[in-house]
Design a protein around this motif. Structure first.
Motif, mmCIF file in Angstrom:
data_model
loop_
_atom_site.group_PDB
_atom_site.id
_atom_site.type_symbol
_atom_site.label_atom_id
_atom_site.label_comp_id
_atom_site.label_asym_id
_atom_site.label_seq_id
_atom_site.Cartn_x
_atom_site.Cartn_y
_atom_site.Cartn_z
ATOM 1 N N LEU A 57 0.833 -1.207 0.000
ATOM 2 C CA LEU A 57 0.000 0.000 0.000
ATOM 3 C C LEU A 57 0.863 1.250 0.000
ATOM 4 O O LEU A 57 0.590 2.215 -0.729
ATOM 5 C CB LEU A 57 -0.919 -0.013 1.224
ATOM 6 N N GLU A 58 1.919 1.229 0.788
ATOM 7 C CA GLU A 58 2.827 2.375 0.846
ATOM 8 C C GLU A 58 3.443 2.651 -0.522
ATOM 9 O O GLU A 58 3.549 3.813 -0.960
ATOM 10 C CB GLU A 58 3.910 2.105 1.882
ATOM 11 N N ALA A 59 3.845 1.594 -1.227
ATOM 12 C CA ALA A 59 4.445 1.757 -2.554
ATOM 13 C C ALA A 59 3.439 2.286 -3.564
ATOM 14 O O ALA A 59 3.776 3.105 -4.427
ATOM 15 C CB ALA A 59 5.022 0.418 -3.025
ATOM 16 N N ILE A 60 2.215 1.807 -3.471
ATOM 17 C CA ILE A 60 1.163 2.256 -4.399
ATOM 18 C C ILE A 60 0.859 3.742 -4.196
ATOM 19 O O ILE A 60 0.709 4.494 -5.161
ATOM 20 C CB ILE A 60 -0.102 1.398 -4.191
ATOM 21 N N ILE A 61 0.787 4.161 -2.937
ATOM 22 C CA ILE A 61 0.551 5.581 -2.650
ATOM 23 C C ILE A 61 1.715 6.419 -3.172
ATOM 24 O O ILE A 61 1.523 7.469 -3.810
ATOM 25 C CB ILE A 61 0.363 5.796 -1.137
ATOM 26 N N ALA A 62 2.943 5.941 -2.929
ATOM 27 C CA ALA A 62 4.133 6.684 -3.367
ATOM 28 C C ALA A 62 4.201 6.799 -4.881
ATOM 29 O O ALA A 62 4.763 7.765 -5.417
ATOM 30 C CB ALA A 62 5.393 6.015 -2.831
ATOM 31 N N ALA A 63 3.619 5.817 -5.589
ATOM 32 C CA ALA A 63 3.632 5.835 -7.058
ATOM 33 C C ALA A 63 2.616 6.815 -7.637
ATOM 34 O O ALA A 63 2.575 7.018 -8.858
ATOM 35 C CB ALA A 63 3.370 4.430 -7.593
ATOM 36 N N GLY A 64 1.791 7.400 -6.781
ATOM 37 C CA GLY A 64 0.872 8.438 -7.235
ATOM 38 C C GLY A 64 -0.533 7.979 -7.548
ATOM 39 O O GLY A 64 -1.337 8.765 -8.063
ATOM 40 N N HIS A 65 -0.857 6.730 -7.246
ATOM 41 C CA HIS A 65 -2.214 6.244 -7.491
ATOM 42 C C HIS A 65 -3.181 6.807 -6.453
ATOM 43 O O HIS A 65 -2.800 7.097 -5.314
ATOM 44 C CB HIS A 65 -2.242 4.717 -7.458
#
Length: 308
Positions: A16-24
């Motif tokens: 989830l942290e990576a997805i948020i950081a990717a701008g989704h």
């Protein structure tokens, strides 16, 4: 991309942290209800919930996704995809069909091997030399959907469930971001050959049976670190064993052969197990040197032989 994320433990939180950081745009997070935990049995929020609340994302914690009102809330989000990682609830077909790109699962094994709840522990227990992560298009079966992307990872000889979990979580977080950037993708159906089921680990599995060969017991110690912890009863005292290795040695199963700064060596059905990190009930995890300062262990003393 507008997403719903469904997950509960740390493995999922990293994704989830990576997805948020990717701008989704994560419009909604689904996670398990708060559970009582610890000695005080206080309600504890999941790692995914803590991260979502901190990021200002709406959190929904239904006990089931079969409820019509819950399904309607998911439908109104209008998500393009739902990412699922160690969520812990079954997704009904109605939910699987809602997002444009369907529901996409992050699974910690090389499917079809180790479908199910505990792929990390089962891979170590089985003595597998490698595992990996699959990003899978979910269907109504148990981890049986076609695979969008996968990556292999070797299992080190001293790998614990904790260390392997962390490696797989990092790989899964990276791969899901890659997949979301490439949708729509062509998924490859899983072969049925080689399919196996990774049953959930129960507490009773952690009780060591000293009649087993030493390599099997060493694998159990590694697979059950941190949960539920490999355990035994030494002269009536319950111990948790956190680090151990198979060594040469012979004696009656459960017999302590050596107890010194290099380890407590216990005879097995074949060979012996050298324990180098352990814990008394209610105590802290200690190196064998620290443990033996406060607890006397004599050669010839015995661990109870379990029927587990």
């Amino acid at each position: 991309m507008k997403l719903i994320f469904a997950g509960t433990p740390e493995f999922a939180a990293l994704a989830l942290e990576a997805i948020i950081a990717a701008g989704h745009q994560v419009a909604l997070v689904l996670t398990q209800p708060d559970r009582a935990a610890g000695r005080g049995m206080a309600l504890r929020q999941s790692p995914v919930k803590l991260l979502a609340v901190g990021a200002g994302i709406e959190v929904l914690q239904p006990p089931t996704l079969k409820d019509a009102a819950v399904q309607e809330r998911i439908r109104t989000v209008g998500a393009e995809a739902m990412v699922v990682a160690a969520y812990g609830l079954i997704l009904p077909q109605a939910v699987l069909d809602m997002p444009r790109f369907g529901c996409i699962n992050i699974h910690g094994s090389l499917l079809p091997r180790w479908r199910g709840a505990a792929p990390v522990q089962r891979a170590i227990l089985a003595g597998d030399s490698e595992t990996g992560v699959c990003i899978m298009q979910m269907d109504a079966g148990l981890d049986s959907g076609p695979v969008l992307l996968s990556e292999r990872l070797p299992i080190a000889s001293d790998e614990t469930a904790a260390s392997l979990h962390d490696k797989l979580a990092r790989v899964g977080a990276r791969l899901i971001v890659d997949v979301l950037a490439r949708l729509p993708m062509v998924a490859q159906p899983q072969p049925e050959a080689g399919a196996s089921y990774a049953a959930k680990v129960g507490k009773a599995e952690g009780i060591l049976d000293w009649r087993l060969p030493a390599p099997q017991l060493a694998a159990r110690v590694r697979a059950f670190n941190p949960y539920p912890g490999a355990s035994c009863s030494l002269d009536g005292r319950v111990l948790k064993l956190w680090r151990a290795e198979a060594v040469a040695g012979a004696g009656s199963p459960g017999e302590v052969l050596v107890a010194d700064r290099d380890g407590v060596v216990i005879a097995c059905g074949e060979g012996a197990l050298r324990v180098t990190e352990l814990q008394s009930a209610g105590g802290k995890r200690l190196s064998v040197t620290q443990f033996l300062v406060g607890t006397r262990v004599r050669p010839g003393s015995r661990c109870a032989v379990s029927d587990s």
